[in-house]
Motif scaffolding. Sequence first.
Motif, short mmCIF file in Angstrom:
data_model
loop_
_atom_site.label_atom_id
_atom_site.label_comp_id
_atom_site.label_asym_id
_atom_site.label_seq_id
_atom_site.Cartn_x
_atom_site.Cartn_y
_atom_site.Cartn_z
N GLU A 26 1.11 -0.91 0.12
CA GLU A 26 -0.20 -0.11 -0.10
C GLU A 26 1.19 1.64 0.14
N GLN A 27 1.42 1.43 0.65
CA GLN A 27 2.26 2.21 1.07
C GLN A 27 3.62 2.96 -0.75
N THR A 28 3.49 1.42 -1.43
CA THR A 28 4.42 1.58 -2.46
C THR A 28 3.99 1.96 -3.39
N GLU A 29 2.43 1.31 -3.21
CA GLU A 29 0.99 2.20 -4.33
C GLU A 29 0.79 3.75 -3.95
N LEU A 30 0.55 4.37 -2.85
CA LEU A 30 0.71 5.02 -2.87
C LEU A 30 2.06 6.18 -2.90
N LEU A 31 3.56 5.91 -2.42
CA LEU A 31 5.16 6.79 -3.38
C LEU A 31 4.10 6.98 -4.73
N VAL A 32 3.93 5.85 -6.15
CA VAL A 32 3.81 5.72 -7.37
C VAL A 32 2.80 6.74 -7.71
N GLY A 33 1.45 7.16 -6.94
CA GLY A 33 0.19 7.77 -7.64
C GLY A 33 0.50 9.18 -7.34
N THR A 34 1.15 9.34 -6.28
CA THR A 34 1.77 10.66 -5.55
C THR A 34 2.84 11.04 -6.24
N LEU A 35 3.59 9.98 -7.36
CA LEU A 35 4.39 10.98 -8.48
C LEU A 35 4.14 10.80 -9.51
N LYS A 36 2.87 10.45 -9.75
CA LYS A 36 1.80 10.56 -11.56
C LYS A 36 1.29 11.31 -10.60
N HIS A 37 0.74 11.86 -9.67
CA HIS A 37 -0.19 13.21 -9.46
C HIS A 37 0.12 13.95 -9.32
N PHE A 38 1.65 14.21 -8.97
CA PHE A 38 2.40 15.75 -9.13
C PHE A 38 3.22 15.86 -10.49
N GLY A 39 2.95 14.59 -11.37
CA GLY A 39 3.47 14.44 -12.57
C GLY A 39 4.79 15.04 -13.13
N TYR A 40 5.21 13.99 -12.39
CA TYR A 40 6.97 13.32 -11.81
C TYR A 40 7.01 13.09 -13.52
N GLN A 41 7.78 13.71 -14.42
CA GLN A 41 8.23 13.90 -15.68
C GLN A 41 9.13 12.38 -15.88
N SER A 42 9.81 11.84 -15.79
CA SER A 42 10.78 10.81 -16.12
C SER A 42 9.81 9.51 -15.66
N ASP A 43 11.01 8.69 -16.32
CA ASP A 43 10.16 7.04 -16.56
C ASP A 43 9.60 7.09 -15.08
N VAL A 44 8.99 6.10 -14.86
CA VAL A 44 8.76 5.48 -13.60
C VAL A 44 8.39 3.80 -13.66
N GLU A 45 9.32 2.89 -13.75
CA GLU A 45 8.84 1.56 -13.53
C GLU A 45 8.36 1.08 -12.62
N TYR A 46 7.24 0.41 -12.18
CA TYR A 46 6.91 -0.20 -11.45
C TYR A 46 6.53 -1.29 -11.39
N HIS A 47 6.59 -2.83 -10.42
CA HIS A 47 6.69 -4.19 -10.83
C HIS A 47 6.48 -4.17 -9.51
N VAL A 48 4.76 -5.34 -9.17
CA VAL A 48 4.58 -5.86 -8.33
C VAL A 48 5.23 -7.59 -8.43
N ILE A 49 5.89 -7.98 -7.74
CA ILE A 49 6.72 -9.49 -7.91
C ILE A 49 5.10 -10.51 -7.35
N ARG A 50 5.28 -11.35 -7.91
CA ARG A 50 3.81 -12.25 -7.26
C ARG A 50 4.71 -13.31 -6.58
N GLU A 51 4.01 -13.52 -5.55
CA GLU A 51 4.41 -14.67 -4.57
C GLU A 51 5.92 -14.88 -4.06
N TYR A 52 5.85 -13.89 -3.94
CA TYR A 52 7.85 -13.06 -3.42
C TYR A 52 7.23 -13.03 -1.89
#
Length: 85
Positions: A26-52
């Motif tokens: 949840e914290q990580t998704e909030l971070l990614v959402g905040t970056l997008k909301h405030f228009g972070y211009q650079s590439d943001v790659e977000y990955h959830v690694i399943r079953e780890y």
Amino acid sequence: LYHVRDNDGPPLLITCTDDDIQNRLEQTELLVGTLKHFGYQSDVEYHVIREYGHNNCLLPDEKYPEMPSPCASLIHHFIEKYKRI
């Protein structure tokens, strides 16, 4: 998160596991959402690694020990994509 760089920031690789420590996903998704909301211009790659979990993300899959870990593969591909010569 206190400051979001609005232009020419570095690309970011953000990873999390679906069985991480409590509230980490949840914290990580909030971070990614905040970056997008405030228009972070650079590439943001977000990955959830399943079953780890938090401590075994860099270990190879038990079913396929000859394969690199999913986290190590993501890091390698990210570095190759953004390395500067």
